[in-house]
Scaffold this motif. Structure first.
Motif, PDB file in Angstrom:
ATOM      1  N   ALA A  82       0.821  -1.212   0.000  1.00 16.71           N
ATOM      2  CA  ALA A  82       0.000   0.000   0.000  1.00 16.71           C
ATOM      3  C   ALA A  82       0.851   1.257   0.000  1.00 16.71           C
ATOM      4  O   ALA A  82       0.314   2.365   0.009  1.00 16.71           O
ATOM      5  N   GLY A  83       2.171   1.079   0.005  1.00 21.91           N
ATOM      6  CA  GLY A  83       3.066   2.231   0.070  1.00 21.91           C
ATOM      7  C   GLY A  83       3.886   2.401  -1.182  1.00 21.91           C
ATOM      8  O   GLY A  83       3.543   1.901  -2.263  1.00 21.91           O
ATOM      9  N   GLN A  84       5.026   3.073  -1.049  1.00 19.81           N
ATOM     10  CA  GLN A  84       5.858   3.420  -2.199  1.00 19.81           C
ATOM     11  C   GLN A  84       7.323   3.432  -1.776  1.00 19.81           C
ATOM     12  O   GLN A  84       7.664   3.774  -0.635  1.00 19.81           O
ATOM     13  N   ILE A  85       8.200   3.051  -2.696  1.00 20.79           N
ATOM     14  CA  ILE A  85       9.649   3.130  -2.493  1.00 20.79           C
ATOM     15  C   ILE A  85      10.212   4.103  -3.513  1.00 20.79           C
ATOM     16  O   ILE A  85       9.945   3.984  -4.713  1.00 20.79           O
ATOM     17  N   VAL A  86      10.982   5.086  -3.022  1.00 22.42           N
ATOM     18  CA  VAL A  86      11.635   6.075  -3.883  1.00 22.42           C
ATOM     19  C   VAL A  86      13.134   5.962  -3.658  1.00 22.42           C
ATOM     20  O   VAL A  86      13.606   5.952  -2.518  1.00 22.42           O
ATOM     21  N   TRP A  87      13.891   5.898  -4.754  1.00 26.13           N
ATOM     22  CA  TRP A  87      15.347   5.730  -4.634  1.00 26.13           C
ATOM     23  C   TRP A  87      16.038   6.818  -5.440  1.00 26.13           C
ATOM     24  O   TRP A  87      15.896   6.897  -6.658  1.00 26.13           O
ATOM     25  N   LEU A  88      16.787   7.677  -4.742  1.00 30.61           N
ATOM     26  CA  LEU A  88      17.604   8.725  -5.363  1.00 30.61           C
ATOM     27  C   LEU A  88      19.035   8.215  -5.433  1.00 30.61           C
ATOM     28  O   LEU A  88      19.658   7.933  -4.402  1.00 30.61           O
ATOM     29  N   ALA A  89      19.577   8.102  -6.650  1.00 30.18           N
ATOM     30  CA  ALA A  89      20.892   7.471  -6.825  1.00 30.18           C
ATOM     31  C   ALA A  89      22.023   8.278  -6.217  1.00 30.18           C
ATOM     32  O   ALA A  89      22.984   7.718  -5.688  1.00 30.18           O
ATOM     33  N   ASP A  90      21.931   9.603  -6.268  1.00 30.86           N
ATOM     34  CA  ASP A  90      23.047  10.441  -5.828  1.00 30.86           C
ATOM     35  C   ASP A  90      22.580  11.384  -4.713  1.00 30.86           C
ATOM     36  O   ASP A  90      21.535  12.034  -4.844  1.00 30.86           O
ATOM     37  N   PRO A  91      23.337  11.514  -3.616  1.00 29.87           N
ATOM     38  CA  PRO A  91      22.895  12.343  -2.482  1.00 29.87           C
ATOM     39  C   PRO A  91      23.176  13.835  -2.635  1.00 29.87           C
ATOM     40  O   PRO A  91      22.797  14.614  -1.763  1.00 29.87           O
ATOM     41  N   LEU A  92      23.836  14.267  -3.713  1.00 31.09           N
ATOM     42  CA  LEU A  92      24.226  15.671  -3.844  1.00 31.09           C
ATOM     43  C   LEU A  92      23.058  16.651  -3.673  1.00 31.09           C
ATOM     44  O   LEU A  92      23.214  17.668  -2.987  1.00 31.09           O
ATOM     45  N   PRO A  93      21.884  16.410  -4.248  1.00 30.44           N
ATOM     46  CA  PRO A  93      20.797  17.385  -4.094  1.00 30.44           C
ATOM     47  C   PRO A  93      20.375  17.625  -2.645  1.00 30.44           C
ATOM     48  O   PRO A  93      19.785  18.652  -2.326  1.00 30.44           O
ATOM     49  N   LEU A  94      20.694  16.693  -1.738  1.00 28.29           N
ATOM     50  CA  LEU A  94      20.306  16.819  -0.345  1.00 28.29           C
ATOM     51  C   LEU A  94      21.466  17.213   0.565  1.00 28.29           C
ATOM     52  O   LEU A  94      21.262  17.428   1.754  1.00 28.29           O
ATOM     53  N   GLN A  95      22.670  17.276   0.021  1.00 24.82           N
ATOM     54  CA  GLN A  95      23.847  17.591   0.830  1.00 24.82           C
ATOM     55  C   GLN A  95      24.040  19.101   0.950  1.00 24.82           C
ATOM     56  O   GLN A  95      23.501  19.886   0.165  1.00 24.82           O
ATOM     57  N   ASN A  96      24.845  19.501   1.932  1.00 24.92           N
ATOM     58  CA  ASN A  96      25.126  20.928   2.134  1.00 24.92           C
ATOM     59  C   ASN A  96      25.789  21.553   0.904  1.00 24.92           C
ATOM     60  O   ASN A  96      25.543  22.719   0.585  1.00 24.92           O
ATOM     61  N   ASP A  97      26.656  20.772   0.241  1.00 27.30           N
ATOM     62  CA  ASP A  97      27.376  21.308  -0.914  1.00 27.30           C
ATOM     63  C   ASP A  97      26.492  21.449  -2.150  1.00 27.30           C
ATOM     64  O   ASP A  97      26.825  22.193  -3.070  1.00 27.30           O
TER      65      ASP A  97
END
Length: 267
Positions: A82-97
């Protein structure tokens, strides 16, 4: 009915054992600007996302690619129960840099807060984990630095507590000559007619004592007024045509007394 968001290539390990075709994670050569492939709640007001080198290759048609380029898939999702799985390959968009690049801040907000309900974060990659003591968490570099520090401390303590060479013998201090001795010596040299030789010898020894204690004769004379006065009187007396006995005795005593004071052997 919840939503699981995986970020980074190693995050796929969370799907180990689940009946989900996770896919393969890998790296490309450089960062890139990626445009959304289709409308989604994750891109409302975000038209360009800058990502790093992480890419995915989904395993199975259940996965939907939201972001991808020629290097591979960047953001994929699929239904799970009943849910969803989301996978972002690269963490850059969420990092401080990277959060300030392109539309990453907007994308990060929608990815983390999209939908309803409580948002939970698992920051295992920061090192918050059960088990393992301080020694294990130091890592190889930290353990090496700690061992070197302990070795240096041990050597310092050993150097402070032991003598590695014979003790330096205490300097022998000659017995101070008394006024009676100076008088008899002066009488002896007066009879021999060697007043100037005696004064030259005594002034030279006084100058040596000044240089040893103060670094130079000039510095010693500036710091020690008695020695300076004795040297001036000796120079005046040696320049005289004839040296009287009483003057010779007085100047000799002054030089001897000044030398005792300079050498720390005050009468």
């Amino acid at each position: 009915g919840g939503r699981l968001v995986l970020v980074g290539a190693p995050a796929g390990e969370a799907l180990t054992g689940a009946r989900v075709g996770a896919g393969e994670a890998f790296s490309t050569q450089e960062t890139a600007l990626v445009d959304p492939r289709q409308p989604s709640t994750y891109f409302q007001g975000a038209t360009e996302i800058e990502v790093g080198r992480g890419r995915l290759l989904a395993d199975g048609s259940e996965w939907v690619a939201h972001l991808k380029d020629t290097g591979g898939q960047v953001l994929i999702s699929r239904a799970y129960g009943a849910g969803q799985i989301v996978w972002l390959a690269d963490p850059l968009p969420l990092q401080n840099d990277g959060i300030a690049l392109a539309d990453n801040a907007r994308f990060a907000t929608l990815l983390a807060g999209g939908g309803s309900g409580t948002v939970w974060f698992d920051e295992y990659h920061h090192g918050y984990a059960r088990g393992g003591g301080v020694w294990d968490r130091l890592g190889q570099g930290g353990r090496t630095a700690l061992l070197l520090l302990l070795l240096g401390t041990a050597l310092w303590v050993l150097a402070q507590g032991r003598r590695v060479a014979p003790a330096i013998a205490e300097r022998e201090i000659k017995k101070a000559r008394t006024g009676a001795y100076i008088s008899s010596l002066a009488e002896l040299y007066r009879g021999a007619g060697a007043h100037r030789d005696v004064l030259e010898t005594m002034t030279e020894r006084l100058k040596q004592s000044l240089a040893r204690r103060y670094g130079s004769v000039e510095a010693g004379r500036a710091r020690h007024s008695a020695a300076d006065e004795a040297l001036n009187e000796a120079a005046t007396l040696m320049a005289a045509e004839k040296i009287r006995r009483d003057r010779f005795v007085n100047v000799s005593r002054a030089i001897a007394r000044a030398r005792q004071e300079v050498e720390g052997r005050d009468v």
